[in-house]
Motif scaffolding. Structure first.
Motif, short mmCIF file in Angstrom:
data_model
loop_
_atom_site.label_atom_id
_atom_site.label_comp_id
_atom_site.label_asym_id
_atom_site.label_seq_id
_atom_site.Cartn_x
_atom_site.Cartn_y
_atom_site.Cartn_z
N VAL A 19 34.54 -10.95 25.95
CA VAL A 19 35.75 -11.31 25.38
C VAL A 19 36.93 -11.23 25.89
CG1 VAL A 19 37.33 -10.11 23.53
CG2 VAL A 19 34.68 -10.44 22.97
N VAL A 20 37.27 -10.33 26.96
CA VAL A 20 38.31 -10.01 27.89
C VAL A 20 38.52 -11.28 28.70
CG1 VAL A 20 39.54 -8.40 29.18
CG2 VAL A 20 38.45 -7.73 27.28
N ALA A 21 37.31 -11.63 29.45
CA ALA A 21 37.18 -12.41 30.58
C ALA A 21 36.21 -13.47 30.43
CB ALA A 21 36.99 -11.56 31.93
N THR A 22 36.46 -14.39 29.51
CA THR A 22 35.39 -15.14 29.03
C THR A 22 35.05 -16.36 30.17
OG1 THR A 22 36.15 -15.07 26.72
CG2 THR A 22 34.68 -17.02 27.22
N ALA A 23 36.39 -16.83 30.98
CA ALA A 23 35.94 -17.83 32.05
C ALA A 23 35.00 -16.98 32.90
CB ALA A 23 37.09 -18.17 32.44
N SER A 24 35.07 -15.89 33.35
CA SER A 24 34.73 -15.16 34.37
C SER A 24 33.16 -14.86 33.83
CB SER A 24 35.24 -13.61 34.88
OG SER A 24 34.18 -12.98 35.54
N PHE A 25 32.83 -14.39 32.50
CA PHE A 25 31.65 -14.13 31.95
C PHE A 25 30.85 -15.64 32.04
CE2 PHE A 25 28.72 -14.14 28.40
CZ PHE A 25 28.02 -13.04 28.55
N GLU A 26 31.42 -16.70 31.77
CA GLU A 26 30.83 -17.96 31.68
C GLU A 26 30.38 -18.40 32.97
OE1 GLU A 26 31.83 -22.66 30.20
OE2 GLU A 26 33.11 -21.00 29.89
N SER A 27 31.30 -18.22 34.16
CA SER A 27 30.74 -18.63 35.43
C SER A 27 29.74 -17.81 35.86
CB SER A 27 32.00 -18.32 36.30
OG SER A 27 31.66 -18.46 37.57
N ALA A 28 29.68 -16.50 35.72
CA ALA A 28 28.56 -15.64 36.05
C ALA A 28 27.45 -16.19 35.35
CB ALA A 28 28.90 -14.03 35.74
N ALA A 29 27.44 -16.37 33.91
CA ALA A 29 26.31 -16.63 33.24
C ALA A 29 25.79 -18.02 33.49
CB ALA A 29 26.44 -16.73 31.84
N SER A 30 26.65 -18.88 34.06
CA SER A 30 25.96 -20.15 34.54
C SER A 30 25.41 -19.92 36.03
CB SER A 30 27.34 -20.98 34.76
OG SER A 30 26.82 -22.47 35.36
N THR A 31 25.73 -19.11 36.90
CA THR A 31 25.31 -19.03 38.18
C THR A 31 23.89 -18.18 37.65
OG1 THR A 31 27.46 -18.60 39.10
CG2 THR A 31 25.39 -17.56 40.30
N ALA A 32 24.06 -17.16 36.93
CA ALA A 32 22.43 -16.40 36.71
C ALA A 32 21.61 -17.17 36.11
CB ALA A 32 22.74 -15.14 35.64
N GLY A 437 22.83 -3.24 15.37
CA GLY A 437 23.13 -4.27 14.56
C GLY A 437 24.50 -5.05 14.95
N GLY A 438 25.50 -4.00 15.02
CA GLY A 438 26.80 -4.52 15.41
C GLY A 438 26.94 -5.20 16.86
N PHE A 439 26.22 -4.40 17.82
CA PHE A 439 26.02 -5.13 19.07
C PHE A 439 25.46 -6.46 19.17
CE2 PHE A 439 25.81 -0.66 21.15
CZ PHE A 439 27.24 -0.31 21.15
N THR A 440 24.36 -6.62 18.21
CA THR A 440 23.84 -7.87 18.23
C THR A 440 24.61 -9.08 17.57
OG1 THR A 440 21.66 -6.74 17.91
CG2 THR A 440 21.68 -9.30 17.28
N ALA A 441 25.49 -8.58 16.65
CA ALA A 441 26.32 -9.79 16.18
C ALA A 441 27.42 -9.95 17.15
CB ALA A 441 26.93 -9.05 14.84
N ALA A 442 28.04 -9.13 17.93
CA ALA A 442 29.00 -9.11 18.90
C ALA A 442 28.50 -9.87 20.12
CB ALA A 442 29.47 -7.67 19.32
N VAL A 443 27.17 -9.89 20.26
CA VAL A 443 26.65 -10.51 21.73
C VAL A 443 26.66 -12.07 21.09
CG1 VAL A 443 24.48 -10.76 22.66
CG2 VAL A 443 25.46 -8.68 22.56
N ALA A 444 26.26 -12.08 19.97
CA ALA A 444 26.04 -13.58 19.34
C ALA A 444 27.33 -14.29 19.62
CB ALA A 444 25.53 -13.50 17.86
N ILE A 445 28.38 -13.64 19.08
CA ILE A 445 29.87 -14.19 19.29
C ILE A 445 30.20 -14.40 20.61
CG2 ILE A 445 32.25 -13.63 18.70
CD1 ILE A 445 31.40 -12.01 16.29
N VAL A 446 29.70 -13.66 21.73
CA VAL A 446 30.15 -13.63 22.87
C VAL A 446 29.21 -14.88 23.56
CG1 VAL A 446 29.79 -12.65 25.24
CG2 VAL A 446 30.74 -11.29 23.55
N MET A 447 28.08 -15.13 23.12
CA MET A 447 27.14 -16.07 23.43
C MET A 447 27.80 -17.32 23.36
SD MET A 447 23.37 -14.33 22.65
CE MET A 447 22.53 -15.80 23.30
N LEU A 448 28.47 -17.67 21.92
CA LEU A 448 29.22 -18.67 21.49
C LEU A 448 30.38 -19.11 22.02
CD1 LEU A 448 28.15 -18.19 17.61
CD2 LEU A 448 27.41 -20.07 19.39
N LEU A 449 31.25 -17.93 22.41
CA LEU A 449 32.48 -18.06 23.13
C LEU A 449 32.20 -18.67 24.51
CD1 LEU A 449 34.44 -14.95 21.87
CD2 LEU A 449 34.85 -17.34 21.02
N ALA A 450 31.09 -18.17 25.12
CA ALA A 450 30.96 -18.48 26.41
C ALA A 450 30.71 -20.19 26.71
CB ALA A 450 29.60 -17.88 27.01
#
Length: 496
Positions: A19-32, A437-450
């Protein structure tokens, strides 16, 4: 707390980072993701097919007569109820999302080395949705069932590993790591399903004219609204409501499938397609199972990451949740009954589902009324339903199915994860269930934002699922070894 706190810390870190650093998260996820596919893609493919072979071996081996329970214990549920519950487990957001789009996509854009043919498209779909996923679920469910009911241990992956690593390690730090990895894999696997459901509900709202357009913000809104519903359900602790919703969904799913088959004008085409799909699946099985990143001079790599490797990762990440469910409804069954029932019954139903929805889509393709559109997967189900009588009603039913699957799947997965976080408790604390359950919904949002705001949300879900499931692929193959050790020491196996 030894399992819950580390799990919560990791989940919070992922959510905050996304949420805070979406671009950084997306870059790291792409590399991983690139590392996981390039380095471990072959492992996913090898392990998934090995699990199929081992499951079939167990069914015909001397271990087949060992029971998930005492030697004289009878099944808790009748065969009819058992099959009905497995049918419910086999129907989900994935079938709604891919029922039309996968066969149609494999026809329009064939897998590397395949030709543009109906039978090849259906065989590839069957490959992804039959023996492989249900064998994965069966192995995890069998390991948990033997541990809980045969050996009177808890409903935990760590307890299923006692034959392999010993009781001291299973109850120590190694067992805790296994349980944490299991919960995290389940969070990401469930989040991927929630993301798919939200993407399709967004499209359905647009198709029905309720909302004109709507980007990723609308998808997030869908997750928030439905997430609130399943969290309230989890907080209430009332299971009857979820059971009622599951039964309603089962009736709606069967009604929709029968309606499509009977009123599409494609019934004979669908009936012809079923044996063709099954025959081509078996004739092409080894070619599909051996397809890796170097196949077709390296052209298969990108396709595999979007389809086969993604599916194997998705099934592996879902396997603790589905395996736990299967174990609990199969107490008293023999190993042979369990494997045959768990693998063959849902596989058969999946073939029927894809033959009906995918078959109608291919029929329309042949008739010059393609529902493929621009290739986006989300609208294709709704494009197909528009070709039927009472289309608006059918679209609403489809959206209701997806929404209920969203709620029931998330609620059930949260309960299972809550139990795993509390030493295998069958009735975990409600606050723990809500937290996970809350973590799961939040992770779903993060996965989409990425995935960004335009068009890459589906790829983001697929990529992050592969990353999250990568460690658990080793757990899966180790479970096979643990099961074998357990059964080899069982006196009932020698008496069979």
């Amino acid at each position: 707390m030894a399992v819950l706190i580390p799990t919560a810390v990791i989940a919070v870190a992922v959510v905050v980072w996304g949420v805070v650093a979406t671009a950084s998260f997306e870059s790291a996820a792409s590399t991983a993701f690139s590392f996981a596919v390039d380095t471990l893609g072959w492992l996913f493919i090898l392990v998934a097919t090995t699990v199929v072979a081992y499951s079939l071996y167990l069914a015909i081996s001397r271990f087949g007569g060992v029971r998930l329970g005492g030697d004289d214990e009878k099944p808790e549920y009748s065969t009819r109820s058992w099959i009905a519950m497995m049918f419910a487990a086999g129907m989900g957001i994935g079938l709604m999302f891919y029922g039309v789009s996968e066969p149609l996509t494999h026809f329009q854009d064939p897998p590397p080395g395949a030709e543009q043919q109906y039978d090849a498209a259906m065989a590839t779909t069957a490959f992804h949705w039959t023996l492989h996923p249900w064998s994965i679920y069966a192995i995890v469910g069998l390991a948990l069932g033997l541990a809980a009911y045969r050996h009177k241990r808890g409903h935990l992956i760590s307890q299923a590993f006692i034959p392999l690593i010993g009781e001291r390690r299973a109850n120590g730090w190694m067992g805790k790591v296994l349980d944490i990895a299991t919960i995290l894999a389940t969070i990401f696997g469930t989040a991927a399903s929630l993301g798919l459901g939200a993407l399709q509900i967004r499209t359905g709202l647009d198709e029905t004219g309720v909302i004109d357009g709507g980007g990723i913000a609308l998808v997030v809104g869908v997750i928030v609204v439905l997430g609130t519903v399943f969290l309230l359900s989890a907080a209430s602790g009332v299971s009857k409501g979820i059971q009622l919703l599951s039964n309603i969904n089962l009736v709606l799913a069967i009604t929709l499938a029968v309606f499509v088959a009977l009123f599409s004008g494609a019934l004979l085409f669908i009936l012809d397609l079923i044996p063709t799909a099954v025959g081509t699946y078996f004739s092409d099985f080894f070619a599909m199972a051996s397809r890796t990143a170097v196949s077709e001079n390296g052209e298969a790599a990108e396709w595999l990451s979007s389809w086969t490797v993604f599916y194997w990762a998705w099934w592996i990440s879902w396997s603790p949740f589905v395996g736990m469910f299967l174990a609990r409804i199969s107490r008293g069954r023999t190993v042979r009954e369990f494997i045959v029932g768990v693998v063959l019954v849902p596989s058969t139903l999946s073939i029927l589902w894809f033959s009906i929805f995918g078959g109608f889509a291919l029929f329309l393709e042949d008739d010059g009324r393609s529902v493929y559109g621009d290739g986006s997967l989300e609208p294709q189900l709704f494009n197909l339903l528009r070709e039927l009588p009472i289309a608006p009603v059918l679209i609403v039913i489809a959206m209701a199915l997806i929404a209920i699957f969203f709620v029931t799947s998330a609620d059930s997965a949260s309960v299972v994860m809550g139990g795993m976080a509390q030493r295998g408790a069958e009735e975990p604390s409600r606050w723990v269930v809500m937290l996970l359950g809350g973590f799961t919904a939040a992770v779903a949002i993060v996965m989409l934002l990425a995935g960004g705001l335009e068009g890459d949300a589906l790829s983001s879900l697929q990529n992050l699922t592969i990353i999250a499931a990568s460690p658990f692929v080793l757990v899966l193959i180790a479970l096979c070894v643990s099961i074998h050790k357990s059964l080899s020491r069982d006196p009932a196996a020698d008496d069979a």
